[in-house]
Design a protein around this motif. Structure first.
Motif, mmCIF file in Angstrom:
data_model
loop_
_atom_site.group_PDB
_atom_site.id
_atom_site.type_symbol
_atom_site.label_atom_id
_atom_site.label_comp_id
_atom_site.label_asym_id
_atom_site.label_seq_id
_atom_site.Cartn_x
_atom_site.Cartn_y
_atom_site.Cartn_z
ATOM 1 N N LYS A 114 36.894 33.335 45.742
ATOM 2 C CA LYS A 114 37.102 34.057 44.484
ATOM 3 C C LYS A 114 36.277 35.337 44.438
ATOM 4 C CE LYS A 114 37.112 33.318 39.502
ATOM 5 N NZ LYS A 114 36.831 32.358 38.404
ATOM 6 N N SER A 116 48.468 39.257 41.083
ATOM 7 C CA SER A 116 49.438 40.275 41.484
ATOM 8 C C SER A 116 50.501 40.494 40.404
ATOM 9 C CB SER A 116 50.110 39.876 42.807
ATOM 10 O OG SER A 116 50.760 38.616 42.679
ATOM 11 N N ILE A 133 37.900 38.880 45.021
ATOM 12 C CA ILE A 133 38.951 39.421 44.157
ATOM 13 C C ILE A 133 38.480 40.744 43.548
ATOM 14 C CG2 ILE A 133 40.277 39.042 42.025
ATOM 15 C CD1 ILE A 133 40.148 36.062 42.563
ATOM 16 N N CYS A 136 45.204 33.577 44.020
ATOM 17 C CA CYS A 136 44.671 34.320 45.157
ATOM 18 C C CYS A 136 44.292 33.369 46.285
ATOM 19 C CB CYS A 136 43.449 35.135 44.742
ATOM 20 S SG CYS A 136 43.817 36.380 43.478
ATOM 21 N N THR A 144 34.897 44.174 44.133
ATOM 22 C CA THR A 144 34.983 42.729 43.993
ATOM 23 C C THR A 144 33.731 42.195 43.300
ATOM 24 O OG1 THR A 144 33.875 42.263 46.093
ATOM 25 C CG2 THR A 144 36.270 42.639 46.163
#
Length: 457
Positions: A84, A390, A87, A80, A94
């Motif tokens: 962090k 992903s 995410i 990513c 998140t």
């Protein structure tokens, strides 16, 4: 800005000078003892011994608290871009969303105003400041500060590789041990003290189990007011063999990190029988004590030497420190052995698989274990094909039912259909054509290998 850079440079000089004099520090192994429960200064309390405060007392406790999240890390290990903490981990929320929701619930329920403080790095600061604008209407006061920015050192010459201050690759954030000096230097620190904020609860932003625990806070305020530092530890499993542990060293409680262990004793350090607990990095520290050790320049944290390769091919070293290693500088420091549920980090997609599964449900930003799960969390190891978030998401139509799973290992080109159930031990070691696990499949104590495709019947 110039003054801030000067202060940081002075801090780096002190760390670098110690590195040249002492090198990568190890510890005298024969002086190490496990922490004994009956020692006056070396103690690990059982969590079950704590009293739960009454609801009408909790507001008074929370009025003395600040929550600090270590938010300097990027999501690069999971493929990513950016911090962090942004995410998505659960229910379209998140890490940061869940943290804000947790504190918002406390503030609303107990009519208090616990502030959330984020320690950013130069890698995460700009985007984090942009993201937190979406919480403008929240009942949570969010404050941010930057940790230091140190120059990387050439491994060959021991000289800084940076040509200028804007060359980001030549600089690095020096570990979370930098929090003490950076926090005291923050413009809001003194005002927090004046507000009566006596304790800081510090944890990693990616540890979804690190929620405010009023029983621990009550213990510190009402039963152990002379304790300046409390570290949450939990029982070690074979998945935690590299985690730091508490030891008694010359009569004082200290944190032992793997980087300090002599090479010939690494296996001893990893033993789950000799060292039964490890540091969760959930820390409760008295704010006035932080100011004291920084103002008096008492901090001398163990140096962690981290070797890196720059994109240019230059081999560099980063001198870092850990927040928990400051334990030895605080009075009456103790550990408390907390339930495993308070340690739920998401370091990779194997961890992400667990927190997205039906092992948990989310309540007000907190993950709660499914009551139908009767034993410890399963061991999950997903291969390189799942490393990037992903691609991980693309391989699961839905996250499988794992309430009865013990162990899952998957390597190779494997995809999972909807409503798959995994039970017992399931191992898929595959190289070749893709394996498609069909809709509704139940895999129990299965080993799948070779070049094949599982199809619906």
């Amino acid at each position: 800005m110039l003054q801030e850079a000067t202060v940081q440079l002075d801090s780096f000089k002190g760390l670098f000078r110690r590195f040249l004099q002492e090198g990568a520090q190890t510890i005298q192994w024969d002086k190490i003892k496990p922490p004994a429960a009956n020692m006056a200064r070396s103690i690990v309390l059982p969590y079950a011994s704590l009293d739960k405060p009454n609801d009408h007392d909790i507001k008074g406790l929370l009025d003395q608290l600040v929550v600090i999240k270590l938010n300097g890390g990027l999501g690069t290990t999971m493929g990513c871009v950016g911090p962090k903490s942004v995410i998505d981990v659960r229910d379209d929320m998140t890490f940061l969303d869940m943290t804000v929701r947790q504190i918002e619930y406390l503030n609303n329920r107990y009519h208090t105003n616990v502030p959330l403080i984020l320690m950013n790095s130069f890698n995460t600061h700009e985007e984090t400041d942009h993201v937190i604008q979406k919480y403008h209407g929240s009942t949570v006061t969010i404050l941010t500060f930057n940790q230091s920015k140190f120059p990387r050192i050439s491994k060959d010459t021991l000289l800084p590789v940076a040509k200028n201050y804007l060359d980001h690759e030549a600089w690095y954030p020096p570990g979370h041990g930098d929090i003490y000096e950076s926090l005291v230097a923050a413009p809001f620190f003194e005002s927090l003290l004046l507000q009566g904020r006596q304790y800081a609860f510090i944890s990693n932003v990616d540890n979804l189990g690190a929620t405010v625990d009023t029983s621990i806070l009550n213990y510190l305020i009402n039963q152990a007011p002379k304790c300046e530092f409390l570290m949450e530890v939990t029982d070690k499993t074979r998945a935690d063999i590299k985690g730091g542990t508490l030891i008694d060293y010359e009569g004082k409680t200290r944190l032992l990190e793997i980087a300090q262990v002599p090479k010939q004793h690494i296996d001893d350090f990893k033993s789950v029988t000799k060292f039964r607990i490890f540091n969760t990095n959930n820390l409760w520290i008295k704010m006035s004590a932080i100011k004291k050790v920084v103002t008096n320049k008492e901090l001398e944290l163990e140096i962690i030497v981290n070797h890196k390769n720059m994109e240019s091919g230059v081999n560099v070293i980063q001198l870092e420190t850990a927040v928990g290693s400051a334990m030895k500088h605080f009075e009456n420091a103790i550990g408390i052995n907390v339930p495993r549920s308070r340690f739920l980090p998401v370091k990779n997609t194997s961890d992400l698989f667990l927190v997205k599964s039906n092992l948990y449900h989310q309540e007000k930003g907190t993950l709660v274990m499914n009551p139908k799960r009767l034993f410890e969390v399963p061991l999950v190891k997903l291969g390189d094909e799942f490393r990037v978030v992903s691609k991980f998401l693309a391989r699961f139509a839905t996250i499988p039912d794992i309430l009865e799973l013990d162990h899952l290992t998957v390597t190779g080109d494997v995809t999972f259909g909807r409503h798959v159930s995994l039970k017992g031990t399931v191992i898929m070691c595959h190289h070749g054509d893709r394996i498609d696990i069909p809709v509704g499949a139940v895999l129990e104590n299965k080993i799948v290998s070779g070049n094949l495709r599982i199809l619906d019947h």
